[in-house]
Design a protein around this motif. Sequence first.
Motif, PDB file in Angstrom:
ATOM      1  N   VAL A  86       0.842  -1.198   0.000  1.00  0.00           N
ATOM      2  CA  VAL A  86       0.000   0.000   0.000  1.00  0.00           C
ATOM      3  C   VAL A  86       0.880   1.251   0.000  1.00  0.00           C
ATOM      4  O   VAL A  86       0.605   2.225  -0.709  1.00  0.00           O
ATOM      5  CB  VAL A  86      -0.943   0.001   1.231  1.00  0.00           C
ATOM      6  CG1 VAL A  86      -1.589   1.374   1.405  1.00  0.00           C
ATOM      7  CG2 VAL A  86      -2.015  -1.059   1.074  1.00  0.00           C
ATOM      8  N   PRO A 144      -1.531  -2.001  -5.136  1.00  0.00           N
ATOM      9  CA  PRO A 144      -2.636  -2.764  -4.542  1.00  0.00           C
ATOM     10  C   PRO A 144      -2.691  -4.215  -4.997  1.00  0.00           C
ATOM     11  O   PRO A 144      -3.211  -5.069  -4.279  1.00  0.00           O
ATOM     12  CB  PRO A 144      -3.885  -1.993  -4.982  1.00  0.00           C
ATOM     13  CG  PRO A 144      -3.461  -1.249  -6.214  1.00  0.00           C
ATOM     14  CD  PRO A 144      -2.025  -0.901  -5.987  1.00  0.00           C
ATOM     15  N   THR A 188      -5.787  -3.194   5.167  1.00  0.00           N
ATOM     16  CA  THR A 188      -5.147  -2.706   3.949  1.00  0.00           C
ATOM     17  C   THR A 188      -6.060  -1.760   3.184  1.00  0.00           C
ATOM     18  O   THR A 188      -5.624  -0.721   2.679  1.00  0.00           O
ATOM     19  CB  THR A 188      -4.765  -3.898   3.047  1.00  0.00           C
ATOM     20  OG1 THR A 188      -3.920  -4.792   3.775  1.00  0.00           O
ATOM     21  CG2 THR A 188      -4.032  -3.437   1.805  1.00  0.00           C
ATOM     22  N   ILE A 219     -10.048  -0.884  -2.297  1.00  0.00           N
ATOM     23  CA  ILE A 219      -8.858  -1.491  -2.888  1.00  0.00           C
ATOM     24  C   ILE A 219      -9.206  -2.546  -3.930  1.00  0.00           C
ATOM     25  O   ILE A 219      -8.470  -2.745  -4.894  1.00  0.00           O
ATOM     26  CB  ILE A 219      -7.956  -2.089  -1.779  1.00  0.00           C
ATOM     27  CG1 ILE A 219      -6.562  -2.390  -2.342  1.00  0.00           C
ATOM     28  CG2 ILE A 219      -8.596  -3.342  -1.174  1.00  0.00           C
ATOM     29  CD1 ILE A 219      -5.535  -2.707  -1.278  1.00  0.00           C
ATOM     30  N   TYR A 236      -5.502   2.189   2.255  1.00  0.00           N
ATOM     31  CA  TYR A 236      -5.410   2.549   0.835  1.00  0.00           C
ATOM     32  C   TYR A 236      -6.412   3.671   0.565  1.00  0.00           C
ATOM     33  O   TYR A 236      -7.617   3.431   0.485  1.00  0.00           O
ATOM     34  CB  TYR A 236      -5.709   1.331  -0.038  1.00  0.00           C
ATOM     35  CG  TYR A 236      -5.529   1.576  -1.515  1.00  0.00           C
ATOM     36  CD1 TYR A 236      -4.265   1.707  -2.069  1.00  0.00           C
ATOM     37  CD2 TYR A 236      -6.644   1.680  -2.361  1.00  0.00           C
ATOM     38  CE1 TYR A 236      -4.097   1.931  -3.423  1.00  0.00           C
ATOM     39  CE2 TYR A 236      -6.483   1.900  -3.713  1.00  0.00           C
ATOM     40  CZ  TYR A 236      -5.206   2.029  -4.240  1.00  0.00           C
ATOM     41  OH  TYR A 236      -5.052   2.258  -5.591  1.00  0.00           O
TER      42      TYR A 236
END
Length: 321
Positions: free
Chosen positions: A59, A64, A253, A262, A257
């Motif tokens: 990230v 990604p 994550t 993502i 992001y």
Amino acid sequence: MLYLIFTLAAVIVVIAAIYLNRFGDVISKKSSLSGAIVGTFLIAGATSLPELTTSLTAVFIDNPDIAVGNMLGSNVFNLLILAAVDIYYRKRRLFQRINHKENIPSAVVGLVFLAILISAMLIPGSQSLFNVGLEMLVIVGIYIVAVKVISNSEEEEQAPLAKDYSLRTGVIGFIVAAFIVFLAGSALSISGDRLANATGMDASFIGSFLIAASTSLPELVTVIAAFKLANYNMAIGSILGSNLFNMQLLVITDVLYREGPILAAVGTSHLFTALLGIMMTLIMIYLLVRPQASAARSQWRYATPSLIITVLYFVVTFALY
């Protein structure tokens, strides 16, 4: 030098994961927690630390595909580990020696998580809240409920400890081993990422298979060590629990992001990795619900489902890349 760092990190991860499992076994037998619970949540969380480091790094560098591929790839590789161990130790009939009721919920929840991710990748214009996909919020909610359900499961009979440690020693040893896994696993992930980039391979392939296999090394050692300790529930629980935990790391994550959900920023190849995970998980659920009588004949007939999982993994990997 990069190869030396990768190899050294791998060796340290192996040694630390052995002690991680050993002290986790102490905790499961000296406390009210069952082996499946320790494997599903405690050990699974610690052995998933390398995946977290890798995805957060991905990230940070705005990649990604590596972040998502690492999580999905680790999940399918984890199931491959369980299948491979089952084949190698087919004489012991791993799936005939466990408390099925304790492990089936984890497998089913893992299947639901993959179905949710596939739906999110197939539906265009994914809905989001504060740039986080709504599917991630659903996954967190299901995980919280699953923790409560699995924690209320029955405690199985425990085998005697190979060495008598106190609960305090077990807890301290577990924390130290988990910290070492985090450091060495981070080095393993970063060096593996750089090695992969040097080859010029696709980022989706790097994340889904090369990095995923590297960060799943602690799970492999944990399963083998738990198997040698005859704590079969923890062997299976650590894999199924690691897969559930990886999905929560994917949520983290997505939160970090900031370009949007993502899953909307990744390639379509991840869809096939998730579908592979669905197929492998369905076979794993069959292994968990299969009556003992149906596996009581030859060793290879017993191991057929695990062989199918292994073949599926390599066939799909070859077909995609």
